[in-house]
Motif scaffolding. Structure first.
Motif, short mmCIF file in Angstrom:
data_model
loop_
_atom_site.label_atom_id
_atom_site.label_comp_id
_atom_site.label_asym_id
_atom_site.label_seq_id
_atom_site.Cartn_x
_atom_site.Cartn_y
_atom_site.Cartn_z
N MET A 64 0.90 -1.14 -0.06
CA MET A 64 -0.04 0.01 -0.11
C MET A 64 0.93 1.31 0.00
O MET A 64 1.94 1.51 0.68
CB MET A 64 -0.81 0.11 1.19
N LEU A 260 1.63 3.29 7.06
CA LEU A 260 1.06 2.16 6.37
C LEU A 260 2.12 1.01 6.25
O LEU A 260 1.72 -0.12 6.51
CB LEU A 260 0.72 2.52 5.15
N VAL A 270 -4.27 -4.02 4.71
CA VAL A 270 -4.72 -2.63 4.48
C VAL A 270 -5.79 -2.91 3.52
O VAL A 270 -5.18 -3.27 2.31
CB VAL A 270 -3.68 -1.57 4.55
N LYS A 271 -6.79 -2.17 3.61
CA LYS A 271 -7.70 -1.93 2.65
C LYS A 271 -8.25 -0.43 2.57
O LYS A 271 -8.33 -0.05 3.57
CB LYS A 271 -8.82 -2.75 2.45
N VAL A 272 -8.41 -0.02 1.33
CA VAL A 272 -9.02 1.34 1.37
C VAL A 272 -10.48 1.08 1.06
O VAL A 272 -10.92 0.64 0.02
CB VAL A 272 -8.39 2.26 0.12
N TYR A 287 -8.57 9.18 3.38
CA TYR A 287 -9.09 7.85 3.08
C TYR A 287 -9.48 7.23 4.13
O TYR A 287 -8.93 7.27 5.05
CB TYR A 287 -7.73 7.21 2.72
N PHE A 289 -9.55 3.62 5.77
CA PHE A 289 -8.81 2.20 5.82
C PHE A 289 -9.35 1.28 6.86
O PHE A 289 -9.80 1.47 7.83
CB PHE A 289 -7.33 2.61 6.35
#
Length: 298
Positions: A64, A260, A270-272, A287, A289
């Motif tokens: 990320m 991150l 990790v995801k957005v 963002y 997260f």
């Protein structure tokens, strides 16, 4: 969900990273805003949203990376804005002021971080089912703890190092009839938790910028060296049930990529979930997260 994905890396990336090509075969790259990709990128307030890249340009081992971070001029503008906000928070009358968030009213006491744009981002991403046990770290005025209970949480432990914020959360919990569901505690990070307390869902609206703070008011926005964040990710694992999700909203400060990278080093994926710009007068992109612990299956 808002991004145009393409398998493989272009020639420019191969030239830059020829020595680590073996590490790149499984990577996903989100194009720069050129060619085919620019027809897929969403537009907000007349601007193309900040590009996210899962690439190895920043650090070969990390997935990320936020590409478009704030410029020095942007940071100067944000600092002035934050200074004004901090003065405003301390000048609130002792009785507090009433604010409206997503159709609900809350009291905000002087010296307490009020709900802002990132609060709404987190509220809109509260993936909470009935009987979920929630931890709210850095609760502020208690807005997110209350919305977690409205969404179905059976219990929420709300922590804050600021004693006025803890008192503020209690006031708002009583105002919304949730005093028995919200357990408020004064806590430096996770210190007030017992070792055996675990949660299904964690909201961590921690101070977003890596600047040194001299008091709890500045500390609501600034976390020098991301020490609070690093302590959080170092110690949170034992308080997570299997499959637990951590929710955070962060602006695109230049140091965000170091944070991150630290979370990935600490064993989190990790995801957005979302990204938004608050207004034309604020240069930041926010963002949302989601972090989850990558548990071993072996």
């Amino acid at each position: 969900r808002d991004f145009c994905l393409s398998r493989g890396l272009g020639d420019v990336y191969k030239r830059q990273l020829g020595q680590v090509n073996a590490c790149l075969r499984a990577e996903i790259n989100i194009h720069d805003i050129t060619g085919q990709a620019d027809r897929c990128m969403p537009v907000v307030h007349g601007k193309i949203r900040t590009n996210i890249a899962r690439s190895s340009i920043y650090r070969p081992q990390y997935l990320m990376h936020i590409k478009d971070v704030l410029s020095p001029a942007d940071l100067t503008q944000v600092t002035a804005l934050q200074r004004e906000q901090q003065i405003d928070w301390t000048s609130i009358s002792s009785d507090g002021e009433t604010v409206s968030v997503e159709g609900h009213e809350f009291i905000v006491l002087p010296g307490v971080f009020p709900p802002r744009f990132d609060s709404s981002l987190l509220i809109n991403n509260l993936n909470i089912s009935k009987d979920t046990e929630v931890l709210d770290v850095g609760t502020g005025s208690g807005v997110l703890a209350i919305f977690a209970c409205i969404a179905g949480a059976s219990r929420c432990v709300a922590l804050d190092i600021n004693v006025d914020a803890v008192r503020n959360t209690r006031i708002n919990a009583e105002k919304h009839g949730l005093a028995t569901q919200i357990d408020t505690r004064t806590s430096d990070g996770l210190a007030a938790l017992t070792d055996d307390e675990q949660f299904d869902f964690v909201i961590a609206n921690l101070p977003g910028r890596s600047l040194e703070a001299v008091d709890v008011v500045e500390g609501a926005q600034w976390d020098g060296g991301y020490r609070v964040h690093k302590a959080f990710f170092t110690n949170i694992a034992k308080h997570l049930k299997d499959g637990a999700q951590i929710l955070m909203a962060k602006a695109n400060y230049p140091e965000i990529n170091d944070l991150l990278a630290f979370t990935e080093d600490s064993g989190f994926t990790v995801k957005v979930l979302d990204k938004e710009m608050p207004s034309d007068s604020d240069p930041r992109t926010y963002y949302t997260f989601s972090f989850s612990l990558a548990r071993s299956t072996g």
